[in-house]
Design a protein around this motif. Sequence first.
Motif, PDB file in Angstrom:
ATOM      1  N   PHE A  66       0.870  -1.166   0.000  1.00 27.43           N
ATOM      2  CA  PHE A  66       0.000   0.000   0.000  1.00 27.43           C
ATOM      3  C   PHE A  66       0.916   1.228   0.000  1.00 27.43           C
ATOM      4  O   PHE A  66       1.281   1.747   1.060  1.00 27.43           O
ATOM      5  N   PRO A  67       1.322   1.685  -1.188  1.00 25.64           N
ATOM      6  CA  PRO A  67       2.347   2.735  -1.273  1.00 25.64           C
ATOM      7  C   PRO A  67       2.072   4.008  -0.494  1.00 25.64           C
ATOM      8  O   PRO A  67       3.026   4.610   0.022  1.00 25.64           O
ATOM      9  N   PRO A  68       0.808   4.475  -0.350  1.00 24.96           N
ATOM     10  CA  PRO A  68       0.622   5.683   0.466  1.00 24.96           C
ATOM     11  C   PRO A  68       1.068   5.484   1.920  1.00 24.96           C
ATOM     12  O   PRO A  68       1.459   6.448   2.588  1.00 24.96           O
ATOM     13  N   TYR A  69       1.017   4.237   2.410  1.00 27.48           N
ATOM     14  CA  TYR A  69       1.547   3.927   3.742  1.00 27.48           C
ATOM     15  C   TYR A  69       3.053   3.752   3.666  1.00 27.48           C
ATOM     16  O   TYR A  69       3.821   4.415   4.362  1.00 27.48           O
ATOM     17  N   ARG A  70       3.496   2.851   2.823  1.00 29.80           N
ATOM     18  CA  ARG A  70       4.916   2.641   2.592  1.00 29.80           C
ATOM     19  C   ARG A  70       5.052   1.720   1.380  1.00 29.80           C
ATOM     20  O   ARG A  70       4.366   0.702   1.320  1.00 29.80           O
ATOM     21  N   PRO A  71       5.914   2.033   0.417  1.00 31.88           N
ATOM     22  CA  PRO A  71       6.081   1.153  -0.746  1.00 31.88           C
ATOM     23  C   PRO A  71       6.912  -0.073  -0.387  1.00 31.88           C
ATOM     24  O   PRO A  71       8.027  -0.262  -0.857  1.00 31.88           O
ATOM     25  N   ALA A  72       6.337  -0.901   0.488  1.00 31.43           N
ATOM     26  CA  ALA A  72       7.018  -2.099   0.963  1.00 31.43           C
ATOM     27  C   ALA A  72       5.971  -3.142   1.317  1.00 31.43           C
ATOM     28  O   ALA A  72       4.867  -2.806   1.758  1.00 31.43           O
ATOM     29  N   ARG A  73       6.303  -4.393   1.132  1.00 27.42           N
ATOM     30  CA  ARG A  73       5.404  -5.464   1.543  1.00 27.42           C
ATOM     31  C   ARG A  73       5.387  -5.531   3.069  1.00 27.42           C
ATOM     32  O   ARG A  73       6.434  -5.489   3.713  1.00 27.42           O
ATOM     33  N   ASP A  74       4.208  -5.660   3.636  1.00 32.06           N
ATOM     34  CA  ASP A  74       4.081  -5.661   5.089  1.00 32.06           C
ATOM     35  C   ASP A  74       2.916  -6.572   5.470  1.00 32.06           C
ATOM     36  O   ASP A  74       1.756  -6.223   5.284  1.00 32.06           O
ATOM     37  N   GLY A  75       3.238  -7.748   6.014  1.00 31.02           N
ATOM     38  CA  GLY A  75       2.201  -8.722   6.326  1.00 31.02           C
ATOM     39  C   GLY A  75       1.225  -8.250   7.371  1.00 31.02           C
ATOM     40  O   GLY A  75       0.013  -8.479   7.254  1.00 31.02           O
ATOM     41  N   ALA A  76       1.710  -7.588   8.409  1.00 37.74           N
ATOM     42  CA  ALA A  76       0.817  -7.134   9.470  1.00 37.74           C
ATOM     43  C   ALA A  76      -0.107  -6.028   8.970  1.00 37.74           C
ATOM     44  O   ALA A  76      -1.318  -6.030   9.265  1.00 37.74           O
ATOM     45  N   TYR A  77       0.427  -5.068   8.222  1.00 35.55           N
ATOM     46  CA  TYR A  77      -0.400  -3.981   7.699  1.00 35.55           C
ATOM     47  C   TYR A  77      -1.433  -4.520   6.717  1.00 35.55           C
ATOM     48  O   TYR A  77      -2.610  -4.127   6.753  1.00 35.55           O
ATOM     49  N   THR A  78      -1.011  -5.439   5.838  1.00 36.72           N
ATOM     50  CA  THR A  78      -1.942  -6.049   4.890  1.00 36.72           C
ATOM     51  C   THR A  78      -3.076  -6.740   5.628  1.00 36.72           C
ATOM     52  O   THR A  78      -4.255  -6.622   5.250  1.00 36.72           O
ATOM     53  N   ALA A  79      -2.731  -7.472   6.693  1.00 37.49           N
ATOM     54  CA  ALA A  79      -3.763  -8.167   7.461  1.00 37.49           C
ATOM     55  C   ALA A  79      -4.747  -7.180   8.074  1.00 37.49           C
ATOM     56  O   ALA A  79      -5.965  -7.407   8.077  1.00 37.49           O
ATOM     57  N   ALA A  80      -4.232  -6.065   8.598  1.00 39.09           N
ATOM     58  CA  ALA A  80      -5.121  -5.065   9.193  1.00 39.09           C
ATOM     59  C   ALA A  80      -6.055  -4.460   8.143  1.00 39.09           C
ATOM     60  O   ALA A  80      -7.240  -4.217   8.418  1.00 39.09           O
ATOM     61  N   ARG A  81      -5.545  -4.213   6.946  1.00 39.46           N
ATOM     62  CA  ARG A  81      -6.405  -3.681   5.893  1.00 39.46           C
ATOM     63  C   ARG A  81      -7.487  -4.698   5.510  1.00 39.46           C
ATOM     64  O   ARG A  81      -8.616  -4.310   5.175  1.00 39.46           O
ATOM     65  N   PHE A  82      -7.150  -5.982   5.571  1.00 42.33           N
ATOM     66  CA  PHE A  82      -8.175  -6.998   5.306  1.00 42.33           C
ATOM     67  C   PHE A  82      -9.198  -7.029   6.444  1.00 42.33           C
ATOM     68  O   PHE A  82     -10.399  -7.169   6.201  1.00 42.33           O
ATOM     69  N   LEU A  83      -8.735  -6.858   7.678  1.00 45.16           N
ATOM     70  CA  LEU A  83      -9.664  -6.819   8.812  1.00 45.16           C
ATOM     71  C   LEU A  83     -10.645  -5.658   8.669  1.00 45.16           C
ATOM     72  O   LEU A  83     -11.813  -5.771   9.079  1.00 45.16           O
TER      73      LEU A  83
END
Length: 465
Positions: free
Chosen positions: A337-354
């Motif tokens: 999610f580049p506006p957050y950070r242009p990096a893969r992030d499992g925890a952030y991705t999970a939160a966005r799915f939540l």
Amino acid sequence: MEVFGSSGVRGTVGETITPTFVGQVARAAGSEWFSAGTRTVAIARDTRRTGEMLADAAAAELAAVGCDVRRLGVVPTPGTQAYCAREGLPALMITASHNPPRYNGVKLIGADGHELSREALERIEARLLRSDRDGRGSSVTWDRVGRTERADGARRRYVEELLSAVDRKSIASADLTVALDPGHGAGATTSPEFFRRLGCEVVTVNAQPDGRFPGRDPEPVAENLSELGELVRASDADVGVAHDGDADRAIFFDERGAFLDGDAVLAALAAAVLEPGDATVSAVNVSQRLVDVADEAGADLELTPIGSTFIVTRILELVGEGRRVPVAGEGNGGVLFPPYRPARDGAYTAARFLELLADRSASEVVAPYDDYENVRINIPYEEDATRRAMLEAAEAYAYDSVAEVTTIDGYRLDYGDAWVLARPSGTEPLVRVYAEAGSRDRAAELAEGMREALEASIEEPPADA
């Protein structure tokens, strides 16, 4: 590039990955950074048993070229990237991500928190190969060697940044139970706390940091995650979340304990944020699900070779051109999610799915994107000549077909209703075959056809034998 693959350099410890080799990589990177004015470099690692040994080797060589070293300890790769961005320092991340316990490797992170561009990696690789050829490397005099210090708090600050970046209120109000499997990796040190502080009830399996990975293999694929599905059902959880060894990926199970295809999850996440005129970026093995979502949103889909380095590079180019890139990534759980950070992030991705579960179940969230079946086959090889023979066979097979051929990375054959791709892995001695179609039989047929062509080339003597 000879050394750095699609996501750093990895291999079996004691064979291709040794303290000497990791030290050489650190010396080359440190020399490049030092010459550009950087005087301090961070080192972090995942939980692998060999990580501390290799971090020691890297720290010694960084000090030898004049760099001060900050030892962060065990930190997820996205947590290390967050540290780099916050402190303005580059880093070496000692990790082999999803590879088995006997593997380890090095990923280089820039002072902006991004993976290094291909051009930067090529400069470091040139130093590495030059040093290897002449047996020398740049070292400072005894009175200018760098110092090493322990830097505490990287994990804590990472969790705090995550909490400030997601919609805590909507997640907490959903009263979710999360079943979490960090796979004994670096995510075990941060994700349980993160989800609890989001207001979720958290139940775990394989949540003890352990570099032997006794509970399961680090790669979060369906066959390694049966315990997570059982935990979801036993605890009546709303969702299951799994990480790889360095926690830059997230894979999901629905409320019934069923594995969710990563491509369907990526499509659901993209559909929630893409708007007309946006761009999104994925790799050449992109699912038709994301193609459909981008078309429906009026967004452009850009393709790159497989590997996070290529995806990040293209994201940064698009952002530099003034384009909005709200989401990008691959169907293996590596979402950005580049506006957050242009990096893969499992925890952030999970939160966005939540966040998507506030008014729907996990199965309902992905249901609109569940119309395709995927098959993936790995074909191992031992000799470079075998690899070349298989790729030559893939090329011949592609151009003998009636499909539209794409050669961004390997050979992708598009048939309109389905596709198949053959490409060499950037991190393992494998040629990977991917196929997708509206039915599993059709996907399996395409994958098997490609596999037969590649394996037939192995049975024949290589052209240069």
